[in-house]
Write a protein that holds these residues in place. Structure first.
Motif, PDB file in Angstrom:
ATOM      1  N   ARG A   1     -29.742 -63.883  -5.980  1.00 28.12           N
ATOM      2  CA  ARG A   1     -30.223 -64.568  -7.216  1.00 28.12           C
ATOM      3  C   ARG A   1     -31.269 -64.061  -7.683  1.00 28.12           C
ATOM      4  O   ARG A   1     -32.503 -63.513  -6.981  1.00 28.12           O
ATOM      5  N   ASP A   2     -31.417 -63.744  -8.903  1.00 26.14           N
ATOM      6  CA  ASP A   2     -32.350 -62.918  -9.781  1.00 26.14           C
ATOM      7  C   ASP A   2     -32.990 -61.667  -9.037  1.00 26.14           C
ATOM      8  O   ASP A   2     -33.950 -61.242  -9.097  1.00 26.14           O
ATOM      9  N   ASP A   3     -31.768 -60.925  -8.610  1.00 23.86           N
ATOM     10  CA  ASP A   3     -31.895 -59.427  -8.148  1.00 23.86           C
ATOM     11  C   ASP A   3     -32.993 -59.439  -7.062  1.00 23.86           C
ATOM     12  O   ASP A   3     -33.493 -58.512  -6.707  1.00 23.86           O
ATOM     13  N   CYS A   4     -33.147 -60.805  -6.365  1.00 26.00           N
ATOM     14  CA  CYS A   4     -34.224 -60.422  -5.245  1.00 26.00           C
ATOM     15  C   CYS A   4     -33.958 -61.641  -4.157  1.00 26.00           C
ATOM     16  O   CYS A   4     -33.672 -60.966  -3.016  1.00 26.00           O
ATOM     17  N   VAL A   5     -33.583 -62.919  -4.422  1.00 28.95           N
ATOM     18  CA  VAL A   5     -33.494 -63.911  -3.303  1.00 28.95           C
ATOM     19  C   VAL A   5     -31.910 -63.719  -2.790  1.00 28.95           C
ATOM     20  O   VAL A   5     -31.031 -63.773  -3.466  1.00 28.95           O
ATOM     21  N   VAL A   6     -32.090 -63.304  -1.380  1.00 26.06           N
ATOM     22  CA  VAL A   6     -30.570 -62.999  -0.776  1.00 26.06           C
ATOM     23  C   VAL A   6     -29.955 -64.403  -0.427  1.00 26.06           C
ATOM     24  O   VAL A   6     -30.948 -65.301   0.214  1.00 26.06           O
ATOM     25  N   LEU A   7     -28.866 -64.890  -1.223  1.00 23.37           N
ATOM     26  CA  LEU A   7     -28.446 -66.260  -1.087  1.00 23.37           C
ATOM     27  C   LEU A   7     -27.484 -66.235   0.180  1.00 23.37           C
ATOM     28  O   LEU A   7     -27.181 -67.102   0.856  1.00 23.37           O
ATOM     29  N   SER A   8     -26.746 -64.933   0.537  1.00 15.70           N
ATOM     30  CA  SER A   8     -25.635 -64.944   1.460  1.00 15.70           C
ATOM     31  C   SER A   8     -25.465 -63.313   1.885  1.00 15.70           C
ATOM     32  O   SER A   8     -25.848 -62.540   1.158  1.00 15.70           O
ATOM     33  N   GLY A   9     -24.802 -63.374   2.931  1.00 16.62           N
ATOM     34  CA  GLY A   9     -24.587 -61.847   3.477  1.00 16.62           C
ATOM     35  C   GLY A   9     -23.980 -61.790   4.874  1.00 16.62           C
ATOM     36  O   GLY A   9     -23.584 -63.128   5.370  1.00 16.62           O
ATOM     37  N   VAL A  10     -23.715 -60.969   5.422  1.00 23.39           N
ATOM     38  CA  VAL A  10     -23.270 -60.796   6.876  1.00 23.39           C
ATOM     39  C   VAL A  10     -24.032 -59.713   7.618  1.00 23.39           C
ATOM     40  O   VAL A  10     -24.186 -58.732   7.128  1.00 23.39           O
ATOM     41  N   LEU A  11     -24.384 -60.142   8.757  1.00 19.29           N
ATOM     42  CA  LEU A  11     -25.152 -59.173   9.688  1.00 19.29           C
ATOM     43  C   LEU A  11     -24.045 -58.649  10.830  1.00 19.29           C
ATOM     44  O   LEU A  11     -23.392 -59.398  11.382  1.00 19.29           O
ATOM     45  N   LYS A  12     -23.474 -57.461  10.421  1.00 20.17           N
ATOM     46  CA  LYS A  12     -22.537 -56.932  11.211  1.00 20.17           C
ATOM     47  C   LYS A  12     -23.188 -56.374  12.523  1.00 20.17           C
ATOM     48  O   LYS A  12     -24.091 -55.535  12.548  1.00 20.17           O
ATOM     49  N   ASP A  13     -22.586 -56.753  13.667  1.00 17.02           N
ATOM     50  CA  ASP A  13     -22.942 -56.214  15.046  1.00 17.02           C
ATOM     51  C   ASP A  13     -24.433 -56.366  15.214  1.00 17.02           C
ATOM     52  O   ASP A  13     -25.168 -55.424  15.169  1.00 17.02           O
ATOM     53  N   ASP A  14     -25.064 -57.447  15.284  1.00 12.40           N
ATOM     54  CA  ASP A  14     -26.314 -57.885  15.555  1.00 12.40           C
ATOM     55  C   ASP A  14     -26.869 -56.979  16.597  1.00 12.40           C
ATOM     56  O   ASP A  14     -26.283 -56.961  17.633  1.00 12.40           O
ATOM     57  N   PRO A  15     -27.938 -56.139  16.340  1.00 12.20           N
ATOM     58  CA  PRO A  15     -28.317 -55.194  17.423  1.00 12.20           C
ATOM     59  C   PRO A  15     -28.976 -56.069  18.591  1.00 12.20           C
ATOM     60  O   PRO A  15     -29.134 -55.027  19.641  1.00 12.20           O
ATOM     61  N   TYR A  16     -29.056 -57.276  18.498  1.00  9.78           N
ATOM     62  CA  TYR A  16     -29.634 -57.922  19.730  1.00  9.78           C
ATOM     63  C   TYR A  16     -28.626 -58.662  20.552  1.00  9.78           C
ATOM     64  O   TYR A  16     -28.965 -59.456  21.517  1.00  9.78           O
ATOM     65  N   GLY A  17     -27.375 -58.430  19.983  1.00 13.29           N
ATOM     66  CA  GLY A  17     -26.267 -58.744  20.892  1.00 13.29           C
ATOM     67  C   GLY A  17     -25.370 -60.144  20.285  1.00 13.29           C
ATOM     68  O   GLY A  17     -24.810 -60.601  21.298  1.00 13.29           O
ATOM     69  N   ASP A  18     -25.786 -60.789  19.371  1.00  8.92           N
ATOM     70  CA  ASP A  18     -24.962 -61.789  19.004  1.00  8.92           C
ATOM     71  C   ASP A  18     -24.001 -61.607  18.078  1.00  8.92           C
ATOM     72  O   ASP A  18     -23.473 -62.597  17.506  1.00  8.92           O
ATOM     73  N   GLY A  19     -23.287 -60.481  17.989  1.00 11.58           N
ATOM     74  CA  GLY A  19     -22.054 -60.285  17.330  1.00 11.58           C
ATOM     75  C   GLY A  19     -22.371 -60.210  15.784  1.00 11.58           C
ATOM     76  O   GLY A  19     -23.568 -59.881  15.263  1.00 11.58           O
ATOM     77  N   SER A  20     -21.259 -60.624  14.989  1.00 12.04           N
ATOM     78  CA  SER A  20     -21.566 -60.526  13.677  1.00 12.04           C
ATOM     79  C   SER A  20     -21.824 -61.906  13.159  1.00 12.04           C
ATOM     80  O   SER A  20     -21.271 -62.881  13.779  1.00 12.04           O
ATOM     81  N   ILE A  21     -22.665 -62.140  12.303  1.00  5.91           N
ATOM     82  CA  ILE A  21     -23.344 -63.431  11.813  1.00  5.91           C
ATOM     83  C   ILE A  21     -23.140 -63.443  10.430  1.00  5.91           C
ATOM     84  O   ILE A  21     -23.671 -62.705   9.632  1.00  5.91           O
ATOM     85  N   ASP A  22     -22.575 -64.449   9.916  1.00  7.52           N
ATOM     86  CA  ASP A  22     -22.739 -64.973   8.261  1.00  7.52           C
ATOM     87  C   ASP A  22     -24.095 -65.567   8.241  1.00  7.52           C
ATOM     88  O   ASP A  22     -24.618 -66.385   8.784  1.00  7.52           O
ATOM     89  N   PHE A  23     -24.684 -65.209   7.165  1.00  7.07           N
ATOM     90  CA  PHE A  23     -25.821 -65.815   6.572  1.00  7.07           C
ATOM     91  C   PHE A  23     -25.733 -66.399   5.166  1.00  7.07           C
ATOM     92  O   PHE A  23     -25.117 -65.866   4.362  1.00  7.07           O
ATOM     93  N   THR A  24     -26.343 -67.560   5.142  1.00 11.11           N
ATOM     94  CA  THR A  24     -26.376 -68.445   4.062  1.00 11.11           C
ATOM     95  C   THR A  24     -27.759 -68.932   3.879  1.00 11.11           C
ATOM     96  O   THR A  24     -28.602 -69.369   5.025  1.00 11.11           O
ATOM     97  N   ARG A  25     -28.574 -69.362   2.602  1.00 10.72           N
ATOM     98  CA  ARG A  25     -29.755 -70.018   2.719  1.00 10.72           C
ATOM     99  C   ARG A  25     -29.297 -71.363   2.944  1.00 10.72           C
ATOM    100  O   ARG A  25     -30.792 -71.936   3.462  1.00 10.72           O
ATOM    101  N   SER A  26     -28.512 -71.923   3.326  1.00  5.21           N
ATOM    102  CA  SER A  26     -28.334 -73.202   3.863  1.00  5.21           C
ATOM    103  C   SER A  26     -28.688 -73.401   5.463  1.00  5.21           C
ATOM    104  O   SER A  26     -28.986 -74.459   6.099  1.00  5.21           O
TER     105      SER A  26
END
Length: 212
Positions: free
Chosen positions: A89-114
């Motif tokens: 939002r507004d070229d700045c606030v990350v609303l959602s995305g995906v962390l692929k292959d968490d480097p600390y071992g939790d796999g792939s994780i979906d991110f949302t601001r909620s």
């Protein structure tokens, strides 16, 4: 004397002006890119922790600042750098995305601001540990710089980050395939801020750097 040489590069922030980024920059291992500079483990100072119970997060300033004056705070910068399929939002606030292959071992994780705690921004060299190793003597400006330095920050799974806590390399290590990168980052940050490590941490870093 053991001498472990590792290659490292400065990790900068790569930002996008688009509201939707389908492919965020890869989180490249710090020893993979040119130009390269060698970082010698023997250059780290070794000292004992001093824990007087005085650490408070606010000693490192407010949680996230806009240190590069791009209009976005550091948390959003790191999310944009480390996630893929990023929507903003507004070229700045990350609303959602995906962390692929968490480097600390939790796999792939979906991110949302909620659900912001699903993915957290970790300090590779933890703030509380830095305080115990000498940052308590820094001025406020240097502590704020350290807390917002992208070289010391990674987007990681929230559960994995809670398991790590403020542990150093003698107490906690990431999965095998990320140990080279983690140890390289930790060593580079320690050198950049002249932070010492404990003898146990030095041994832990040396062991992990053998995987490079």
């Amino acid at each position: 004397m053991l001498r472990v040489a590792l290659a490292a590069v400065c990790a900068g922030l790569t930002l996008t002006s688009c509201s939707v980024s389908l492919t965020a920059p890869d989180r490249e291992p710090v020893n993979a890119d040119a130009p390269e500079s060698t970082v010698d483990l023997e250059r780290l100072r070794v000292a004992e922790e001093v824990d007087d119970g005085s650490y408070e997060r606010k000693a490192f300033g407010s949680s996230w600042k806009d240190v590069d004056d791009n209009g976005c705070d550091t948390r959003n910068d790191i999310l944009a750098r480390d996630l893929v399929e990023v929507e903003k939002r507004d070229d700045c606030v990350v609303l959602s995305g995906v962390l692929k292959d968490d480097p600390y071992g939790d796999g792939s994780i979906d991110f949302t601001r909620s659900r912001p705690t699903e993915i957290q921004i970790d300090h590779v060299y933890p703030l509380a540990l830095a305080w115990r190793m000498g940052a308590s003597k820094w001025d406020k400006a240097r502590r704020e710089e350290f807390a917002n330095d992208p070289r010391n920050l990674l987007a990681v799974g929230g559960r994995a980050n809670q398991r790590k806590g403020d542990s150093g390399p003698e107490e906690w290590q990431p999965p095998q395939d990320f140990r080279c990168d983690y140890a390289s980052r930790f060593t580079r940050v320690a050198l950049a801020y002249d932070l010492p490590v404990t003898a146990g941490a030095e041994d832990g870093l040396a062991t992990m750097l053998k995987s490079c």
